[in-house]
Design a protein around this motif. Sequence first.
Motif, short mmCIF file in Angstrom:
data_model
loop_
_atom_site.label_atom_id
_atom_site.label_comp_id
_atom_site.label_asym_id
_atom_site.label_seq_id
_atom_site.Cartn_x
_atom_site.Cartn_y
_atom_site.Cartn_z
N GLY A 1 -1.92 0.32 4.49
CA GLY A 1 -3.10 0.02 3.70
C GLY A 1 -4.38 0.50 4.33
N ALA B 1 -3.42 6.43 1.30
CA ALA B 1 -4.37 6.38 0.18
C ALA B 1 -5.51 5.41 0.43
CB ALA B 1 -3.65 6.00 -1.10
N LEU B 2 -5.52 4.74 1.57
CA LEU B 2 -6.52 3.72 1.89
C LEU B 2 -6.74 2.80 0.68
CD1 LEU B 2 -8.26 2.70 4.21
CD2 LEU B 2 -10.14 4.06 3.31
N ALA B 3 -5.65 2.32 0.16
CA ALA B 3 -5.68 1.46 -1.02
C ALA B 3 -4.57 0.44 -0.90
CB ALA B 3 -5.50 2.29 -2.29
N SER B 4 -4.81 -0.72 -1.44
CA SER B 4 -3.83 -1.78 -1.27
C SER B 4 -3.86 -2.73 -2.44
CB SER B 4 -4.14 -2.55 0.03
OG SER B 4 -3.41 -3.76 0.07
N THR C 1 -4.63 3.58 6.04
CA THR C 1 -4.46 5.00 6.41
C THR C 1 -4.98 5.91 5.30
OG1 THR C 1 -2.21 5.06 5.51
CG2 THR C 1 -2.46 4.59 7.86
N ALA D 1 0.81 -1.21 0.00
CA ALA D 1 0.00 0.00 0.00
C ALA D 1 0.85 1.26 0.00
CB ALA D 1 -0.90 0.00 1.24
N GLY E 1 -7.90 -1.95 -4.17
CA GLY E 1 -8.89 -0.92 -4.37
C GLY E 1 -8.63 0.33 -3.60
N PRO E 2 -9.33 1.39 -3.96
CA PRO E 2 -9.13 2.67 -3.30
C PRO E 2 -9.93 2.84 -2.03
CG PRO E 2 -10.57 2.94 -5.17
CD PRO E 2 -10.19 1.49 -5.12
N ARG E 3 -10.67 1.83 -1.59
CA ARG E 3 -11.36 1.92 -0.31
C ARG E 3 -11.41 0.54 0.30
NH1 ARG E 3 -17.07 4.57 -1.21
NH2 ARG E 3 -17.48 3.28 0.60
N TYR F 1 -8.73 13.35 -0.60
CA TYR F 1 -7.36 12.84 -0.48
C TYR F 1 -6.36 13.96 -0.77
CZ TYR F 1 -8.74 8.05 0.24
OH TYR F 1 -9.26 6.91 0.79
#
Lengths: 220, 120
Positions: free
Chosen positions: B85, A17-20, B87, A13, A33-35, B29
């Motif tokens: 992942g 970006a709260l994405a992985s 944050t 990640a 994904g982005p959430r 963001y």
Amino acid sequence: MKPENPSFHAHHAPMGALASFTCGSARRCWRNGPRVDGAFPGAIVVGYQTPDGALHRLPFFESQAKSEADRYRGESGGDAKADDAHIGTVEREFQWATDRMSLPEMDFTVFTPCGSLPDPESASTADLRFARCPSVPAQVTFRNTTSEDWRGFFGLGIEQRWSLLGPAAGAGLVGAMSQDTIGFASNTPGAETFIDFSIEEALAPDSVRGIFCSGKSPGC
Amino acid sequence: MPAGQTVTLDLALGFYRQGKATFNREMSYFYTRHFTGLPQVLEYALSERARYLAIAAERDAELAQAPLNDEQKFLIAHATRSYYGSTQWLWDGSRSVWVGQRRGIPHDEHVRPHGGHAFF
């Protein structure tokens, strides 16, 4: 370190970006994904194709008995699909910021370049841009020690429609994206983008679609 | 790939979400202030690739040299990835906000000013 059992999911990640890009568990789908509550389940395909058409790929996918292409074929029968070959043992090297999954002939490496964050009150624009870029670096290294040419590939298979990056991404880049929310790119010379119903159909010896934007499986 | 050769395919995987990124207090963001969209993110990531990989190599060496056993190193490597992942680095219109997410917990219970939830 090399974990005794190499089959486990790990997040990859960017910071904040709260994405992985989540992968690593054999026979399981990946999530990316982005959430957190909106992740995309699907396959990740990384491997190479030998001249006989067989696919040699890391086991990060579940075989699909049906393809969406079947809806359009009626009773005319299906197109040829590339078959999977037996692969060697998967090994994994799991370091703090480098996750490498390997077959004897290839390495798939995903990086997590983490570090201290610049102070947003005093940092330069360039430093903030570098720290907050919502991207994950990865690479695939193919070691072709045979006397035959191979085709290497990296692709995703998620329930989204895909399009080419387009001119906004700059010259020399290939790749695909889905509604400007998730995507990938490469600037490696010789790399080309494909989009098809599935990876197996994209890499079939007689595949002619190349870039089929109703497909859900892009790659390069 | 030609016979007898080793070839490396360099890749950048990217994400982008424009607009409101939260459910209550309105924030977007932070990266949207410096990237116009996903194509620009991917182009920038590949152009700065060497710097990102150098940072990854520094972290790898740092943990490898730490006086920890392999199990402890594994946990740190796994936990770091999971933390990042989950944050969000956001912008509320006037300042930067750092959020650590936990599933099932409302957003604002975890909203912290930037620097209040640092991992390092």
